[in-house]
Design a protein around this motif. Structure first.
Motif, PDB file in Angstrom:
ATOM      1  N   VAL A 169     -11.290  32.909  -7.921  1.00 11.27           N
ATOM      2  CA  VAL A 169     -11.486  32.493  -9.299  1.00 11.27           C
ATOM      3  C   VAL A 169     -11.955  33.708 -10.096  1.00 11.27           C
ATOM      4  CG1 VAL A 169     -13.840  31.682  -8.784  1.00 11.27           C
ATOM      5  CG2 VAL A 169     -12.686  30.932 -10.870  1.00 11.27           C
ATOM      6  N   THR A 170     -11.294  33.957 -11.244  1.00 10.49           N
ATOM      7  CA  THR A 170     -11.611  35.098 -12.099  1.00 10.49           C
ATOM      8  C   THR A 170     -12.069  34.603 -13.454  1.00 10.49           C
ATOM      9  OG1 THR A 170      -9.980  36.489 -10.991  1.00 10.49           O
ATOM     10  CG2 THR A 170     -10.700  37.181 -13.184  1.00 10.49           C
ATOM     11  N   LEU A 171     -13.162  35.187 -13.968  1.00  5.60           N
ATOM     12  CA  LEU A 171     -13.648  34.908 -15.309  1.00  5.60           C
ATOM     13  C   LEU A 171     -13.440  36.156 -16.149  1.00  5.60           C
ATOM     14  CD1 LEU A 171     -15.545  33.168 -13.219  1.00  5.60           C
ATOM     15  CD2 LEU A 171     -16.703  32.541 -15.329  1.00  5.60           C
ATOM     16  N   ILE A 172     -12.755  35.996 -17.294  1.00  4.85           N
ATOM     17  CA  ILE A 172     -12.412  37.165 -18.097  1.00  4.85           C
ATOM     18  C   ILE A 172     -13.615  37.624 -18.921  1.00  4.85           C
ATOM     19  CG2 ILE A 172     -10.026  36.375 -18.225  1.00  4.85           C
ATOM     20  CD1 ILE A 172     -10.569  35.743 -21.212  1.00  4.85           C
ATOM     21  N   ASP A 173     -13.426  38.680 -19.707  1.00  3.06           N
ATOM     22  CA  ASP A 173     -14.490  39.235 -20.546  1.00  3.06           C
ATOM     23  C   ASP A 173     -15.068  38.143 -21.453  1.00  3.06           C
ATOM     24  OD1 ASP A 173     -16.137  41.175 -21.680  1.00  3.06           O
ATOM     25  OD2 ASP A 173     -14.679  41.598 -23.272  1.00  3.06           O
TER      26      ASP A 173
ATOM     27  N   ILE B 235      -6.170  22.991  -5.691  1.00  5.71           N
ATOM     28  CA  ILE B 235      -5.368  23.510  -6.794  1.00  5.71           C
ATOM     29  C   ILE B 235      -4.337  24.453  -6.191  1.00  5.71           C
ATOM     30  CG2 ILE B 235      -5.387  24.814  -8.947  1.00  5.71           C
ATOM     31  CD1 ILE B 235      -8.309  23.985  -9.283  1.00  5.71           C
ATOM     32  N   SER B 236      -3.066  24.185  -6.435  1.00  7.35           N
ATOM     33  CA  SER B 236      -2.008  24.960  -5.796  1.00  7.35           C
ATOM     34  C   SER B 236      -0.885  25.212  -6.788  1.00  7.35           C
ATOM     35  CB  SER B 236      -1.491  24.225  -4.555  1.00  7.35           C
ATOM     36  OG  SER B 236      -0.969  22.962  -4.922  1.00  7.35           O
ATOM     37  N   GLY B 237       0.182  25.857  -6.314  1.00  2.00           N
ATOM     38  CA  GLY B 237       1.349  26.146  -7.133  1.00  2.00           C
ATOM     39  C   GLY B 237       1.392  27.592  -7.579  1.00  2.00           C
ATOM     40  N   ALA B 238       2.608  28.088  -7.791  1.00  2.00           N
ATOM     41  CA  ALA B 238       2.793  29.497  -8.152  1.00  2.00           C
ATOM     42  C   ALA B 238       3.069  29.694  -9.634  1.00  2.00           C
ATOM     43  CB  ALA B 238       3.953  30.082  -7.333  1.00  2.00           C
TER      44      ALA B 238
ATOM     45  N   ASN C 292     -13.010  30.812 -20.663  1.00  2.00           N
ATOM     46  CA  ASN C 292     -14.212  30.550 -21.464  1.00  2.00           C
ATOM     47  C   ASN C 292     -15.431  30.194 -20.628  1.00  2.00           C
ATOM     48  OD1 ASN C 292     -15.439  30.152 -24.193  1.00  2.00           O
ATOM     49  ND2 ASN C 292     -15.697  28.066 -23.434  1.00  2.00           N
ATOM     50  N   ASN C 293     -15.343  29.131 -19.809  1.00  2.00           N
ATOM     51  CA  ASN C 293     -16.543  28.684 -19.089  1.00  2.00           C
ATOM     52  C   ASN C 293     -16.180  28.000 -17.778  1.00  2.00           C
ATOM     53  OD1 ASN C 293     -18.525  25.957 -18.852  1.00  2.00           O
ATOM     54  ND2 ASN C 293     -19.563  27.928 -18.984  1.00  2.00           N
ATOM     55  N   LEU C 294     -16.974  28.336 -16.767  1.00  2.00           N
ATOM     56  CA  LEU C 294     -16.964  27.630 -15.482  1.00  2.00           C
ATOM     57  C   LEU C 294     -18.272  26.868 -15.395  1.00  2.00           C
ATOM     58  CD1 LEU C 294     -16.089  26.958 -12.561  1.00  2.00           C
ATOM     59  CD2 LEU C 294     -17.075  29.158 -11.874  1.00  2.00           C
ATOM     60  N   ASN C 295     -18.191  25.536 -15.389  1.00  2.00           N
ATOM     61  CA  ASN C 295     -19.399  24.714 -15.354  1.00  2.00           C
ATOM     62  C   ASN C 295     -19.465  23.980 -14.018  1.00  2.00           C
ATOM     63  OD1 ASN C 295     -21.779  23.538 -16.450  1.00  2.00           O
ATOM     64  ND2 ASN C 295     -20.634  21.650 -16.810  1.00  2.00           N
ATOM     65  N   LEU C 296     -20.553  24.210 -13.289  1.00  4.12           N
ATOM     66  CA  LEU C 296     -20.719  23.654 -11.949  1.00  4.12           C
ATOM     67  C   LEU C 296     -21.857  22.642 -11.988  1.00  4.12           C
ATOM     68  CD1 LEU C 296     -20.374  27.077 -10.182  1.00  4.12           C
ATOM     69  CD2 LEU C 296     -18.737  25.210  -9.983  1.00  4.12           C
ATOM     70  N   VAL C 297     -21.529  21.387 -11.647  1.00  2.05           N
ATOM     71  CA  VAL C 297     -22.513  20.307 -11.696  1.00  2.05           C
ATOM     72  C   VAL C 297     -22.757  19.750 -10.301  1.00  2.05           C
ATOM     73  CG1 VAL C 297     -23.061  18.044 -12.689  1.00  2.05           C
ATOM     74  CG2 VAL C 297     -21.814  19.736 -14.047  1.00  2.05           C
ATOM     75  N   ASN C 298     -21.693  19.339  -9.638  1.00  3.20           N
ATOM     76  CA  ASN C 298     -21.812  18.817  -8.282  1.00  3.20           C
ATOM     77  C   ASN C 298     -20.484  19.003  -7.559  1.00  3.20           C
ATOM     78  OD1 ASN C 298     -23.765  17.339  -6.511  1.00  3.20           O
ATOM     79  ND2 ASN C 298     -22.013  15.994  -6.287  1.00  3.20           N
ATOM     80  N   GLY C 299     -20.557  19.539  -6.341  1.00  5.34           N
ATOM     81  CA  GLY C 299     -19.350  19.875  -5.598  1.00  5.34           C
ATOM     82  C   GLY C 299     -19.059  21.360  -5.710  1.00  5.34           C
ATOM     83  N   ASN C 300     -18.538  21.928  -4.640  1.00  3.26           N
ATOM     84  CA  ASN C 300     -18.299  23.371  -4.595  1.00  3.26           C
ATOM     85  C   ASN C 300     -16.846  23.717  -4.885  1.00  3.26           C
ATOM     86  OD1 ASN C 300     -20.982  23.737  -3.809  1.00  3.26           O
ATOM     87  ND2 ASN C 300     -20.473  23.528  -1.634  1.00  3.26           N
ATOM     88  N   LEU C 301     -16.646  24.940  -5.357  1.00  2.00           N
ATOM     89  CA  LEU C 301     -15.314  25.512  -5.508  1.00  2.00           C
ATOM     90  C   LEU C 301     -15.113  26.471  -4.350  1.00  2.00           C
ATOM     91  CD1 LEU C 301     -12.732  25.837  -7.203  1.00  2.00           C
ATOM     92  CD2 LEU C 301     -13.886  27.690  -8.433  1.00  2.00           C
ATOM     93  N   LEU C 302     -14.130  26.190  -3.485  1.00  2.00           N
ATOM     94  CA  LEU C 302     -13.894  26.982  -2.292  1.00  2.00           C
ATOM     95  C   LEU C 302     -12.789  27.998  -2.568  1.00  2.00           C
ATOM     96  CD1 LEU C 302     -13.960  24.118   0.383  1.00  2.00           C
ATOM     97  CD2 LEU C 302     -15.887  25.325  -0.678  1.00  2.00           C
ATOM     98  N   THR C 303     -13.117  29.289  -2.440  1.00  2.00           N
ATOM     99  CA  THR C 303     -12.164  30.354  -2.737  1.00  2.00           C
ATOM    100  C   THR C 303     -11.993  31.249  -1.525  1.00  2.00           C
ATOM    101  OG1 THR C 303     -13.861  31.868  -3.576  1.00  2.00           O
ATOM    102  CG2 THR C 303     -12.903  30.319  -5.153  1.00  2.00           C
ATOM    103  N   THR C 304     -10.964  32.107  -1.585  1.00  2.00           N
ATOM    104  CA  THR C 304     -10.729  33.102  -0.544  1.00  2.00           C
ATOM    105  C   THR C 304     -10.394  34.423  -1.226  1.00  2.00           C
ATOM    106  OG1 THR C 304      -8.349  32.697  -0.389  1.00  2.00           O
ATOM    107  CG2 THR C 304      -9.785  31.319   0.981  1.00  2.00           C
ATOM    108  N   ALA C 305     -10.219  35.470  -0.418  1.00  2.00           N
ATOM    109  CA  ALA C 305      -9.914  36.785  -0.968  1.00  2.00           C
ATOM    110  C   ALA C 305      -8.594  36.788  -1.732  1.00  2.00           C
ATOM    111  CB  ALA C 305      -9.882  37.821   0.157  1.00  2.00           C
ATOM    112  N   THR C 306      -7.649  35.946  -1.320  1.00  2.00           N
ATOM    113  CA  THR C 306      -6.356  35.892  -2.014  1.00  2.00           C
ATOM    114  C   THR C 306      -6.300  34.769  -3.042  1.00  2.00           C
ATOM    115  OG1 THR C 306      -5.484  34.557  -0.194  1.00  2.00           O
ATOM    116  CG2 THR C 306      -5.079  36.932  -0.113  1.00  2.00           C
ATOM    117  N   ASN C 307      -7.157  33.785  -2.912  1.00  2.22           N
ATOM    118  CA  ASN C 307      -7.206  32.663  -3.848  1.00  2.22           C
ATOM    119  C   ASN C 307      -8.574  32.667  -4.519  1.00  2.22           C
ATOM    120  OD1 ASN C 307      -4.593  31.668  -3.100  1.00  2.22           O
ATOM    121  ND2 ASN C 307      -5.519  30.846  -1.242  1.00  2.22           N
TER     122      ASN C 307
ATOM    123  N   PRO D 255      -4.841  31.625  -6.841  1.00  2.00           N
ATOM    124  CA  PRO D 255      -5.842  32.198  -7.745  1.00  2.00           C
ATOM    125  C   PRO D 255      -5.796  31.514  -9.109  1.00  2.00           C
ATOM    126  CG  PRO D 255      -3.996  33.694  -7.502  1.00  2.00           C
ATOM    127  CD  PRO D 255      -3.754  32.583  -6.537  1.00  2.00           C
ATOM    128  N   ILE D 256      -6.942  31.420  -9.772  1.00  5.21           N
ATOM    129  CA  ILE D 256      -7.003  30.903 -11.136  1.00  5.21           C
ATOM    130  C   ILE D 256      -7.861  31.822 -11.984  1.00  5.21           C
ATOM    131  CG2 ILE D 256      -6.674  28.496 -10.443  1.00  5.21           C
ATOM    132  CD1 ILE D 256      -9.689  28.070 -10.927  1.00  5.21           C
TER     133      ILE D 256
END
Length: 857
Positions: A516-520, A469-472, A499-514, A494-495
């Motif tokens: 994933v944030t989940l809001i309140d 997932i890319s783009g500014a 509402n919901n992050l649902n993980l079934v199979n396969g990982n989400l690879l993140t870094t300190a600058t990229n 960053p994304i």
């Protein structure tokens, strides 16, 4: 021989032409009287013959057009008495540019009407009437099946003329009933048709309007080509728009067997376009076809079209898109993945979109009118019974000079599937008010993605390809799901998930600058060893939250308790590595040891809430065996502090432990133990290398526990500096039971050499054991090493030796007896052997004896 071959070729060509049968031809003029009442004006004609009429000559009564004809109405009149050689039906028409003319008609008379006719022609009003060969004895009856003329050829003299007259003239005064034609006897005529032969092959020689003859050339055999004498119609065998040529359709036209070659372009801009049916595909697009007129293309029964591998279909009109879907050759699901479908606004009309049961290749949504095109119903994805499938990529914006707001309003339970990339170009917007998209490749948002939450739109990532997932641009996400059959999704930006992050199979690879944030109030569900976030996860809000983090194939969560500040921001990440290596091993009061394999980093960037921390453990956690002694430990910058045991869940195999004190200001956390229980580090029991009787080196080792252990590499060196790989043995992943391993070096180095192991984790982390020296000797030699020795002694004996070793001190006293093999190693027992000089007495079974000296440090 060459002449014979040429004759055979020509015969084959003309035989092929003959085998095509009677090709339908270009209609020059036709009266078929379709209406009730009708009139004398021609019903079908070329442009130059529009307005032509049918008349009678010789003194008949007035013509009426409301009498039943062969199919609909016909031309009817009486007053044919005494008309032989005088009275006739007559038409006039233009044949400029036309060749191979034919005439057809249907006649009927009443019982007292005229029976015998013939057809004649003349050139111009002053020409002489001449009989048409093959149409000089037309016998008419009281029906439309007897006096029928079909496909009678006109002479060459009728071709390319500004004015040709034709008449159906009485040749006798005999009536249909066998008497003389009466005054009240009637004659009807219907389906008068003059056609031109246009069944040649056609191809373009220039860019222009379809109706302009000069842009075409034709061929009777697809070999020899000549300037066309008329534009092609659906009667042509094939019509090819060649590379570099752009042809526009602006008048009513029926076509068939059309080929748009690579680099060629055909645009339906005006008029009424009909695709006729013939064997094979009726419209084949290798280049570009544009449906640019709001009048929908008409398709005759059985008509089909298709795109080539790199063909382009452009829909720039509001005319039906579903007929293109339904007329695709075989099925629209056969459309080539590499071809392109453009939904392009280029005028005031909004192009139509197919939503249900639709397969697209690469799909481009673009605007060439300037400003922003906010697509409306008919130009968006809609429906609930099925979802479009995009076999290629989706590009919102395309190459447009304006911008687009494209809406996916499809509410089917299965979201719109995109097998290729999804791209939203700068300035363009993708709006989700339906169930969303299922992506099988990469997503790039350089424009904006927004949503309406009513139908819980989601971005689902599926398939076996690595995805990113890319783009500014702005990327607003309601629901986000990963359910892949292989590989992972990498964040290159960053994304934020609302509402919901649902993980079934396969990982989400993140870094300190990229990250994933989940809001309140956003949740994370479904995480497991096959699906988690590998990298940092950020959470905003006051609720308790389980961070779905892990590494390699190991989901190891960290959770925070509730608080009252909805603006709190926490970021957590899991690391599968020795925390003492990163932060040191200094321990606070109450801790016996900490884990040697894993830790979590929890950082609060906004707020100052005190929250409990819960750590997960499982079989990969280096050996949990007593829950009561397990502790949560936090590194305070100097040492690891005991955060207590506020309760555990599960068993020693898998569970959680919560801190019994608040953890603010947070930081690194790991599992710890208050006692020697819960071993936590990985245990390698021993590593050994020794010679065998076969003059091989056997490397052996054993583990008590393994955590994510991928494999061992056996390495050898002749100088203890540069090592080479000589073997690879698979590990057991994560296990808490003993496993024994061995590897045999069948070609050891002569003299002294060194062996060691490299233990490699699934993430590539590598650890090395100490090196073990081994010396290869001749079969007659005795080797004792190391000498001096401190921990152990290795002995290599001649192949012929089989016996016992006695160890004696300097006074000759026997200290111990040791049974020997060809290659033996024994540990020095410090309780009976202290530092000093000793004698090794070797006693062979054959009665021979010899001794060696050794110094023990």
């Amino acid at each position: 021989m060459i002449r014979v071959q040429r004759l055979l070729l020509l015969f084959a060509v003309w035989a092929f032409i003959a085998c095509q049968g009677a090709f339908a031809q270009l209609t020059v003029v036709e009266w078929n009287f379709p209406n009730n009442p009708d009139d004398a004006v021609v019903d079908i004609s070329t442009a130059s013959n529009a307005g032509k009429t049918i008349t009678t000559v010789g003194g008949t009564n007035a013509i009426v057009f409301n009498i039943l004809g062969a199919s609909s109405q016909c031309a009817w009149t009486d007053g044919w008495n005494a008309g032989s050689g005088v009275k006739a039906w007559q038409i006039e028409f233009n044949t400029f540019g036309l060749v191979n003319l034919e005439v057809a008609s249907k006649q009927r008379s009443s019982p007292t009407g005229p029976r015998d006719f013939k057809i004649q022609y003349r050139i111009g009003a002053a020409g002489a009437w001449t009989d048409v060969t093959g149409a000089t004895a037309i016998v008419v009856a009281d029906n439309f099946t007897t006096g029928v003329v079909g496909g009678i050829a006109l002479p060459v003299a009728c071709e390319n003329q500004a004015s040709v007259y034709m008449r159906w003239i009485m040749t006798t005064n005999n009536s249909v009933g066998g008497s003389t034609v009466a005054t009240g006897g009637t004659s009807r005529i219907d389906d008068l048709q003059i056609t031109a032969n246009s069944n040649d092959y056609y191809r373009t020689i220039a860019t222009g309007i379809w109706d302009v003859t000069s842009i075409w050339e034709s061929s009777p055999n697809n070999i020899s080509w000549f300037p066309a004498v008329m534009p092609p119609t659906f009667y042509a065998r094939t019509i090819t728009v060649r590379a570099g040529h752009a042809v526009d359709i602006i008048n009513t036209l029926k076509v068939d067997e059309v080929i748009v070659a690579v680099g060629g372009s055909l645009t339906y801009a005006n008029g009424a376009l009909t695709i006729n049916d013939a064997p094979g595909v009726d419209l084949m697009i290798y280049g570009t076809f544009t449906d640019g007129h709001n009048t929908s293309v008409s398709w005759n029964a059985g008509t089909t079209w298709a795109l080539g591998a790199n063909g382009n279909f452009v829909k720039s009109s509001s005319g039906s898109a579903n007929n293109w879907r339904d007329r695709y050759d075989g099925s629209i699901s056969n459309i080539p993945v590499t071809s392109n479908w453009y939904i392009r606004k280029s005028g005031t009309s909004n192009p139509s979109v197919s939503s249900l049961l639709m397969y697209y290749p690469n799909l481009f949504i673009e605007n060439y009118t300037g400003g922003n095109w906010n697509m409306t119903v008919g130009s968006i994805f809609t429906g609930s019974s099925s979802s479009p499938i995009i076999l290629g990529s989706l590009n919102v914006g395309g190459g447009g000079t304006g911008t687009v707001t494209f809406t996916n309003e499809n509410t089917n339970a299965s979201p719109v599937t995109v097998m290729g990339d999804v791209s939203v170009r700068p300035g363009n917007t993708l709006f989700l008010s339906g169930t969303g998209f299922e992506c099988h490749s990469n997503v790039n948002v350089s424009g904006a993605v927004t949503y309406a939450a009513a139908n819980s739109p989601r971005w689902s990532f599926a398939g076996s390809n690595p995805q990113s997932i890319s783009g500014a641009g702005t990327f607003n996400i309601f629901n986000f799901s990963i359910a892949k059959s292989g590989n992972n999704v990498t964040l290159s930006r960053p994304i934020t998930i609302d509402n919901n992050l649902n993980l079934v199979n396969g990982n989400l690879l993140t870094t300190a600058t990229n990250v994933v944030t989940l809001i309140d109030n956003a949740t994370a569900t479904g995480a497991n060893n096959s699906s988690f976030v590998s990298g940092p996860v950020r959470k905003i809000g006051d609720e308790g939250f389980v961070f779905p983090v892990g590494k390699n194939n190991d989901y190891q969560s960290i959770a925070i308790g509730t608080a009252i500040a909805t603006t709190d921001v926490f970021t957590a990440e899991y690391f599968y590595t020795d925390p003492a290596f990163v932060y040191g091993a200094a321990l606070g009061v109450g801790l016996d040891h900490i884990s040697k394999c894993e830790y979590w980093n929890l950082v609060q960037s906004v707020g100052a809430s005190n929250r409990t921390v819960t750590l997960a453990f499982d079989v990969n956690s280096c050996g949990v065996n007593l829950l009561a002694d397990l502790r949560v430990a936090r590194y305070n910058g100097v040492l690891w502090n005991d955060q207590g045991n506020g309760g555990t869940t599960g068993t020693a195999t898998a569970g959680t432990i919560i801190s019994n004190s608040t953890a603010q200001p947070y930081g690194p956390f790991t599992l710890a133990s208050a006692t020697s229980f819960n071993p936590l580090p990985v245990e390698l029991i021993f590593v050994d290398a020794r010679f065998t009787k076969q003059n091989h080196v056997l490397v052996s080792w054993a583990t008590m526990t393994e955590i994510l252990n991928d494999y061992f590499i056996v390495e050898r060196s002749k100088d203890g500096l540069a090592f080479e790989q000589i073997g690879l043995i698979s590990g057991h992943g994560s296990t808490s039971i003993r496993h024994d391993y061995e590897f045999t070096d069948i070609k050891p180095i002569d003299g002294l050499s060194y062996y060691r192991l490299a233990q490699v984790d699934f993430d590539g982390t590598t650890k090395y054991t100490a090196m073990i020296p081994v010396r290869k000797v001749k079969s007659s030699q005795v080797l004792v090493y190391p000498n001096p020795a401190s921990d152990y002694v290795s002995i290599i004996l001649p192949d012929s030796f089989e016996g016992q070793l006695s160890i004696h001190d300097m006074q000759g006293r026997k200290i111990v007896d040791v049974l020997l093999d060809h290659s033996s190693r024994f540990m020095i027992d410090r309780e009976i052997v202290s530092s000093g000089l000793y004698f090794l007495q070797f006693n062979n079974v054959d009665g021979t004896h010899f001794s060696e000296k050794i110094i023990v440090r």
